[in-house]
Design a protein around this motif. Structure first.
Motif, PDB file in Angstrom:
ATOM      1  N   ALA A  13       0.842   4.098   1.867  1.00 45.57           N
ATOM      2  CA  ALA A  13       1.072   2.805   1.111  1.00 45.57           C
ATOM      3  C   ALA A  13       1.596   3.025  -0.165  1.00 45.57           C
ATOM      4  N   THR A  14       2.623   2.241  -0.462  1.00 40.37           N
ATOM      5  CA  THR A  14       3.085   2.545  -2.021  1.00 40.37           C
ATOM      6  C   THR A  14       3.940   0.909  -2.348  1.00 40.37           C
ATOM      7  N   VAL A  15       3.586   0.645  -3.391  1.00 38.19           N
ATOM      8  CA  VAL A  15       4.576  -0.282  -4.016  1.00 38.19           C
ATOM      9  C   VAL A  15       5.717  -0.061  -4.765  1.00 38.19           C
ATOM     10  N   ASN A  16       5.954   1.413  -4.673  1.00 42.35           N
ATOM     11  CA  ASN A  16       7.313   2.124  -5.183  1.00 42.35           C
ATOM     12  C   ASN A  16       8.096   2.756  -3.943  1.00 42.35           C
ATOM     13  N   PHE A  17       8.430   1.778  -2.880  1.00 41.14           N
ATOM     14  CA  PHE A  17       8.780   2.267  -1.690  1.00 41.14           C
ATOM     15  C   PHE A  17       9.904   2.977  -1.924  1.00 41.14           C
ATOM     16  N   GLU A  18      10.965   2.731  -2.690  1.00 40.76           N
ATOM     17  CA  GLU A  18      12.483   3.451  -2.480  1.00 40.76           C
ATOM     18  C   GLU A  18      12.237   4.778  -3.412  1.00 40.76           C
ATOM     19  N   SER A  19      11.417   4.853  -4.315  1.00 45.95           N
ATOM     20  CA  SER A  19      11.257   5.899  -5.233  1.00 45.95           C
ATOM     21  C   SER A  19      10.500   7.134  -3.974  1.00 45.95           C
ATOM     22  N   LEU A  20       9.305   6.546  -3.369  1.00 48.61           N
ATOM     23  CA  LEU A  20       8.618   7.621  -2.391  1.00 48.61           C
ATOM     24  C   LEU A  20       9.509   7.995  -1.339  1.00 48.61           C
ATOM     25  N   VAL A  21      10.244   6.966  -0.625  1.00 45.68           N
ATOM     26  CA  VAL A  21      11.273   7.357   0.542  1.00 45.68           C
ATOM     27  C   VAL A  21      11.856   8.201   0.038  1.00 45.68           C
ATOM     28  N   SER A  22      12.686   8.197  -1.185  1.00 51.30           N
ATOM     29  CA  SER A  22      13.804   8.954  -1.703  1.00 51.30           C
ATOM     30  C   SER A  22      13.123  10.246  -1.863  1.00 51.30           C
ATOM     31  N   PHE A  23      11.954  10.489  -2.497  1.00 55.60           N
ATOM     32  CA  PHE A  23      11.175  11.648  -2.592  1.00 55.60           C
ATOM     33  C   PHE A  23      11.335  12.593  -1.287  1.00 55.60           C
ATOM     34  N   TYR A  24      10.366  11.956  -0.353  1.00 53.85           N
ATOM     35  CA  TYR A  24      10.261  12.817   1.114  1.00 53.85           C
ATOM     36  C   TYR A  24      11.254  12.975   1.696  1.00 53.85           C
ATOM     37  N   THR A  25      12.460  12.072   1.566  1.00 58.97           N
ATOM     38  CA  THR A  25      13.714  12.512   2.142  1.00 58.97           C
ATOM     39  C   THR A  25      14.334  13.794   1.441  1.00 58.97           C
ATOM     40  N   GLN A  26      14.125  13.964   0.243  1.00 58.64           N
ATOM     41  CA  GLN A  26      14.630  15.033  -0.389  1.00 58.64           C
ATOM     42  C   GLN A  26      13.892  16.433  -0.151  1.00 58.64           C
ATOM     43  N   VAL A  27      12.257  16.387  -0.238  1.00 54.25           N
ATOM     44  CA  VAL A  27      11.275  17.203  -0.233  1.00 54.25           C
ATOM     45  C   VAL A  27      11.797  17.887   1.152  1.00 54.25           C
ATOM     46  N   LEU A  28      11.679  16.809   2.311  1.00 54.29           N
ATOM     47  CA  LEU A  28      11.577  17.129   3.652  1.00 54.29           C
ATOM     48  C   LEU A  28      13.061  17.625   4.204  1.00 54.29           C
ATOM     49  N   GLY A  29      13.909  17.439   3.491  1.00 57.81           N
ATOM     50  CA  GLY A  29      15.504  17.800   3.705  1.00 57.81           C
ATOM     51  C   GLY A  29      16.033  16.624   4.988  1.00 57.81           C
ATOM     52  N   ILE A  52       5.787   5.732   5.574  1.00 53.63           N
ATOM     53  CA  ILE A  52       5.605   5.201   4.346  1.00 53.63           C
ATOM     54  C   ILE A  52       5.775   3.659   4.383  1.00 53.63           C
ATOM     55  N   PHE A  53       4.840   2.717   4.000  1.00 55.74           N
ATOM     56  CA  PHE A  53       5.080   1.342   4.034  1.00 55.74           C
ATOM     57  C   PHE A  53       4.826   0.703   2.649  1.00 55.74           C
ATOM     58  N   LYS A  54       5.267  -0.501   2.493  1.00 55.98           N
ATOM     59  CA  LYS A  54       5.288  -1.290   1.531  1.00 55.98           C
ATOM     60  C   LYS A  54       4.161  -2.326   2.082  1.00 55.98           C
ATOM     61  N   PRO A  55       3.087  -2.390   1.422  1.00 53.47           N
ATOM     62  CA  PRO A  55       2.142  -3.384   1.616  1.00 53.47           C
ATOM     63  C   PRO A  55       2.646  -4.831   1.353  1.00 53.47           C
ATOM     64  N   LYS A  56       2.045  -5.949   2.160  1.00 49.87           N
ATOM     65  CA  LYS A  56       2.472  -7.215   1.901  1.00 49.87           C
ATOM     66  C   LYS A  56       1.945  -7.521   0.400  1.00 49.87           C
ATOM     67  N   SER A  57       2.572  -8.578  -0.032  1.00 48.60           N
ATOM     68  CA  SER A  57       2.491  -8.962  -1.472  1.00 48.60           C
ATOM     69  C   SER A  57       1.014  -9.315  -1.635  1.00 48.60           C
ATOM     70  N   THR A  58       0.232  -9.771  -0.748  1.00 53.12           N
ATOM     71  CA  THR A  58      -1.148 -10.028  -0.614  1.00 53.12           C
ATOM     72  C   THR A  58      -2.156  -8.906  -0.878  1.00 53.12           C
ATOM     73  N   HIS A  59      -1.681  -7.860  -0.380  1.00 51.78           N
ATOM     74  CA  HIS A  59      -2.618  -6.388  -0.530  1.00 51.78           C
ATOM     75  C   HIS A  59      -1.895  -5.467  -1.591  1.00 51.78           C
ATOM     76  N   GLU A  60      -1.049  -5.904  -2.446  1.00 54.11           N
ATOM     77  CA  GLU A  60      -0.343  -4.735  -3.304  1.00 54.11           C
ATOM     78  C   GLU A  60      -1.285  -4.489  -4.316  1.00 54.11           C
ATOM     79  N   ALA A  61      -2.497  -5.291  -4.668  1.00 58.20           N
ATOM     80  CA  ALA A  61      -3.227  -4.790  -5.725  1.00 58.20           C
ATOM     81  C   ALA A  61      -4.087  -3.479  -4.930  1.00 58.20           C
ATOM     82  N   GLU A  62      -4.407  -3.496  -3.806  1.00 57.80           N
ATOM     83  CA  GLU A  62      -5.116  -2.365  -3.239  1.00 57.80           C
ATOM     84  C   GLU A  62      -4.517  -1.270  -3.639  1.00 57.80           C
ATOM     85  N   PHE A  63      -3.079  -1.147  -3.685  1.00 61.73           N
ATOM     86  CA  PHE A  63      -2.441   0.120  -3.715  1.00 61.73           C
ATOM     87  C   PHE A  63      -1.870   0.248  -5.093  1.00 61.73           C
TER      88      PHE A  63
END
Length: 129
Positions: A13-29, A52-63
């Motif tokens: 789970a991440t609130v930085n969705f685009e950043s994390l998806v970009s990272f794994y796209t590059q790392v995994l090729g 990789i998922f972006k939590p619903k706004s009601t759950h963002e604080a958990e992550f």
């Protein structure tokens, strides 16, 4: 009682969705096999599904945390030095040194959210001096 399952999926789970998806796209090729913009991405490789998922706004604080994750994504690589160089070129150099364990050589690295990656190269020869 035993339950039945059909597949295994590791999800981050991440609130930085685009950043994390970009990272794994590059790392995994590879691009995600499934992509729902700003909501969910999934990579499929070697019998594992990484979601990789972006939590619903009601759950963002958990992550939202700067603490290191308790989960480790272990990636077995054929050339540890090349994998380190790749992560370093992406701007995420592993902070420590290569260690030798009974199963091979490894180094810890971290994704943009602080989830631990263990880059592992299996023993193919003796590493003793």
């Amino acid at each position: 009682m035993i339950f039945q399952y059909t597949d295994v999926l590791v999800a981050l789970a991440t609130v930085n969705f685009e950043s994390l998806v970009s990272f794994y796209t590059q790392v995994l090729g590879q691009n995600p096999t499934t992509l729902v913009p700003n909501a969910y991405a999934e990579f499929l490789f070697s019998g594992l599904r990484l979601g990789i998922f972006k939590p619903k706004s009601t759950h963002e604080a958990e992550f939202e945390t700067t603490a290191k994750s308790k989960i480790s994504l272990c990636l077995e690589v054929s050339n540890l030095e090349a994998a380190i160089a790749h992560l370093t070129a992406l701007g995420y150099p592993p902070p420590g040194n290569i260690t030798v364990a009974s199963h091979g050589r490894e180094i810890y690295a971290y994704d943009p959210d602080g989830n631990r990656l263990i880059l592992h190269q299996a023993v193919t020869q003796s590493y003793e001096s």
